[in-house]
Scaffold this motif. Structure first.
Motif, PDB file in Angstrom:
ATOM      1  N   THR A 195      22.750  55.662  45.040  1.00  0.00           N
ATOM      2  CA  THR A 195      22.959  54.966  46.434  1.00  0.00           C
ATOM      3  C   THR A 195      22.183  53.578  46.843  1.00  0.00           C
ATOM      4  O   THR A 195      21.179  53.977  45.746  1.00  0.00           O
ATOM      5  CB  THR A 195      21.562  56.563  47.108  1.00  0.00           C
ATOM      6  OG1 THR A 195      21.943  57.528  46.523  1.00  0.00           O
ATOM      7  CG2 THR A 195      21.100  56.234  48.359  1.00  0.00           C
ATOM      8  N   ASP A 231      20.311  51.268  51.758  1.00  0.00           N
ATOM      9  CA  ASP A 231      20.465  52.374  53.080  1.00  0.00           C
ATOM     10  C   ASP A 231      21.058  54.162  53.626  1.00  0.00           C
ATOM     11  O   ASP A 231      20.825  54.559  54.160  1.00  0.00           O
ATOM     12  CB  ASP A 231      22.058  51.588  54.108  1.00  0.00           C
ATOM     13  CG  ASP A 231      21.160  50.553  54.585  1.00  0.00           C
ATOM     14  OD1 ASP A 231      20.605  50.082  55.127  1.00  0.00           O
ATOM     15  OD2 ASP A 231      22.278  49.312  54.502  1.00  0.00           O
ATOM     16  N   VAL A 286      23.718  54.727  51.381  1.00  0.00           N
ATOM     17  CA  VAL A 286      25.215  55.227  50.992  1.00  0.00           C
ATOM     18  C   VAL A 286      25.747  54.733  49.723  1.00  0.00           C
ATOM     19  O   VAL A 286      24.727  54.844  48.806  1.00  0.00           O
ATOM     20  CB  VAL A 286      26.135  53.885  51.479  1.00  0.00           C
ATOM     21  CG1 VAL A 286      27.546  54.228  51.374  1.00  0.00           C
ATOM     22  CG2 VAL A 286      25.603  53.620  53.413  1.00  0.00           C
ATOM     23  N   ARG A 339      27.279  54.864  46.495  1.00  0.00           N
ATOM     24  CA  ARG A 339      28.216  54.255  45.517  1.00  0.00           C
ATOM     25  C   ARG A 339      28.578  55.034  44.489  1.00  0.00           C
ATOM     26  O   ARG A 339      27.532  54.792  44.108  1.00  0.00           O
ATOM     27  CB  ARG A 339      27.875  52.997  45.612  1.00  0.00           C
ATOM     28  CG  ARG A 339      27.126  52.145  46.661  1.00  0.00           C
ATOM     29  CD  ARG A 339      28.046  51.474  48.101  1.00  0.00           C
ATOM     30  NE  ARG A 339      27.766  50.641  49.470  1.00  0.00           N
ATOM     31  CZ  ARG A 339      28.340  50.070  49.746  1.00  0.00           C
ATOM     32  NH1 ARG A 339      29.733  50.135  49.377  1.00  0.00           N
ATOM     33  NH2 ARG A 339      27.994  49.173  50.910  1.00  0.00           N
ATOM     34  N   MET A 366      25.463  47.238  54.268  1.00  0.00           N
ATOM     35  CA  MET A 366      26.303  48.521  54.105  1.00  0.00           C
ATOM     36  C   MET A 366      28.474  48.275  55.121  1.00  0.00           C
ATOM     37  O   MET A 366      28.846  49.770  54.281  1.00  0.00           O
ATOM     38  CB  MET A 366      26.269  49.703  55.431  1.00  0.00           C
ATOM     39  CG  MET A 366      25.568  49.420  56.079  1.00  0.00           C
ATOM     40  SD  MET A 366      25.200  50.832  58.194  1.00  0.00           S
ATOM     41  CE  MET A 366      24.006  50.906  57.745  1.00  0.00           C
ATOM     42  N   THR A 407      26.657  63.010  53.454  1.00  0.00           N
ATOM     43  CA  THR A 407      28.091  62.074  52.109  1.00  0.00           C
ATOM     44  C   THR A 407      29.407  63.676  52.153  1.00  0.00           C
ATOM     45  O   THR A 407      30.500  63.891  52.641  1.00  0.00           O
ATOM     46  CB  THR A 407      28.426  61.366  51.267  1.00  0.00           C
ATOM     47  OG1 THR A 407      27.716  60.357  50.795  1.00  0.00           O
ATOM     48  CG2 THR A 407      29.370  61.438  50.433  1.00  0.00           C
ATOM     49  N   ASN A 464      17.811  57.031  54.670  1.00  0.00           N
ATOM     50  CA  ASN A 464      18.412  57.380  53.731  1.00  0.00           C
ATOM     51  C   ASN A 464      16.806  58.184  53.510  1.00  0.00           C
ATOM     52  O   ASN A 464      15.849  58.105  52.949  1.00  0.00           O
ATOM     53  CB  ASN A 464      17.963  55.727  52.501  1.00  0.00           C
ATOM     54  CG  ASN A 464      18.218  55.666  50.918  1.00  0.00           C
ATOM     55  OD1 ASN A 464      17.898  57.166  50.970  1.00  0.00           O
ATOM     56  ND2 ASN A 464      18.435  54.649  50.971  1.00  0.00           N
TER      57      ASN A 464
END
Length: 452
Positions: free
Chosen positions: A23, A26, A28, A30, A58, A228, A356
């Motif tokens: 993570t 932000d 997100v 990855r 991001m 996600t 987050n």
């Protein structure tokens, strides 16, 4: 599963591969696919993952102001330790095995920029004090009958909502798009993100989900994976899901409320509950609330991390603007929910769906523990009625820039999270402010193009 059973599943899976994710700052995810043979070889060691994960935003634009990595370091690989306890099967990808990882340094110690490691640090502080934190995050989000291609073609304007109109808690709307809603409930639960409730919220195409409470690290994993997973399941139905905090000035924002309680070290007793208290609230819970009230201005970027976050935090939009607490009051920042020995908890309502989860949960827990450690008294009286009008304890910072400067110079934030994390994180928020400051918006064009 034992490690041996887990590895056997990986080796025998017909796909021959594993999906891994980390993570970024932000929130997100990855990640990458790895061959099963490669994964097995890495289980006892570490995976090399480019440290640009914490060197760009991001939108994959490289920061020019952080020390952690950059052109000055050459963007080397950073070690990632795979956490086998996060093993899941992805039901919408033929039950392919999935794992999360933590960034560590060359000595195997926690990477200071890693959000999951930051939560581990705060959790260790709680455990050292004899507490087991149980948390849950709930989310609201908008759904659109669009694809990434069509949304880009429309310049993210005039998108078609999944369902029309304002219809919260609608049995009709959940029937209208039942295949998607049913997949969300069923597939997320099979993915190890157990859903307690799922319903439409007020607003076109808006859903809300409550995730089952869990120990705080597991709760954060569930929340990160929820966001996600929802997007991936939505793709399967030709839908785009967004967790932006505020998508329109004319519609309510999207929350990511955090529910929390402290239990004893054996997780047998909820320490927020006090049967003899008139409000069933323990002194520990009161100090925890006092800690959050005191610390909120110092940690706000961790629970309101984007420019857009502050468009949600406006009066009368179901999101708080004042430093207030109350009992079962949805207009305040901190909503105490004292009821019984199992369910007594605090709901932090400042948190948006754009957060987050690792940082949001770490911020809430650290702030609450600050109050417990310093034996703060809850001197602020519970707000009854309209919390937007209660200015007796002050208001929340009104922009990301203002909030970031407060956190950047806060001795409290540095004591809670460490100097290096605070420096890195606030520099990334300053970068976000800079990107926004130079952008020309639709509002400016509509207001100035013809008249000026």
């Amino acid at each position: 599963m034992t490690t041996q059973e887990l590895l056997a599943y990986v080796k025998q899976h017909p796909s021959g591969k594993v999906k891994l994710a980390v993570t970024d700052i932000d929130g997100v995810l990855r990640g990458k696919y790895l061959a099963a043979e490669k994964f097995v070889a890495l289980v006892e060691g570490r995976l090399g993952f480019c440290d640009v994960t914490f060197g760009w935003d991001m939108g994959d634009v490289a920061y020019d102001n952080v020390k952690y990595t950059g052109w000055h370091t050459g963007y080397p690989d950073a070690p990632v330790k795979i956490d086998l306890d996060t093993f899941r099967k992805i039901p919408w990808e033929n039950d392919i095995p999935f794992f999360l990882g933590d960034f560590v340094d060359e000595a195997g110690k926690a990477g200071y920029a890693c959000p999951r490691q930051l939560l581990r640090k705060v959790l260790a502080d709680a455990e050292q004090q004899g507490y087991q934190p149980y948390f849950s995050q709930e989310f609201e989000w908008f759904n659109f009958s669009e694809t990434p291609d069509t949304a880009q073609q429309k310049n993210f304007s005039g998108l078609t909502p999944l369902t029309p109109g304002m219809f919260g808690y609608s049995i009709l709307r959940s029937t209208l798009k039942n295949a998607y809603m049913s997949d969300l409930f069923d597939l997320l639960t099979r993915f190890g993100v157990p859903i307690e409730g799922l319903h439409t919220e007020t607003g076109p195409g808006v859903y809300e989900a409550a995730i089952k409470y869990a120990p705080v690290l597991q709760a954060a994993d569930q929340a990160v994976l929820f966001k996600t997973a929802v997007k991936e399941i939505a793709y399967k139905h030709g839908i785009m899901a967004t967790f932006m905090a505020k998508i329109s000035e004319n519609l309510p924002g999207c929350s990511g409320h955090v529910h929390q309680s402290l239990w004893d070290k054996d997780a047998q007793h909820n320490l927020f509950y006090e049967a003899e208290d008139p409000h069933k609230m323990s002194g520990l819970m009161r100090s925890y609330i006092a800690g959050q009230l005191h610390c909120l201005p110092h940690i706000l970027p961790m629970i309101a991390p984007t420019i857009n976050s502050y468009k949600r935090l406006v009066e009368g939009a179901w999101a708080p603007t004042t430093l207030t607490w109350g009992i079962d009051n949805r207009t305040v920042a901190l909503r105490a929910l004292p009821c019984n020995a199992k369910a007594t908890r605090l709901e932090t309502r400042v948190v948006g769906s754009d957060t987050n989860p690792y940082l949001a949960l770490a911020a809430c827990l650290a702030a609450g523990l600050y109050g417990v450690k310093h034996e703060l008294k809850l001197e602020k009286t519970a707000t009854t009625g309209n919390g937007y009008k209660d200015l007796s304890n002050g208001i929340l910072p009104g922009s990301l820039l203002e909030a970031t400067q407060l956190m950047k110079n806060s001795a409290i934030a540095k004591a809670l999270f460490g100097d290096r994390f605070v420096e890195h994180f606030t520099l990334t928020r300053e970068w976000e402010c800079r990107q926004y400051a130079k952008a020309v918006t639709d509002w400016e064009l509509k207001r100035y193009f013809e008249i000026i």
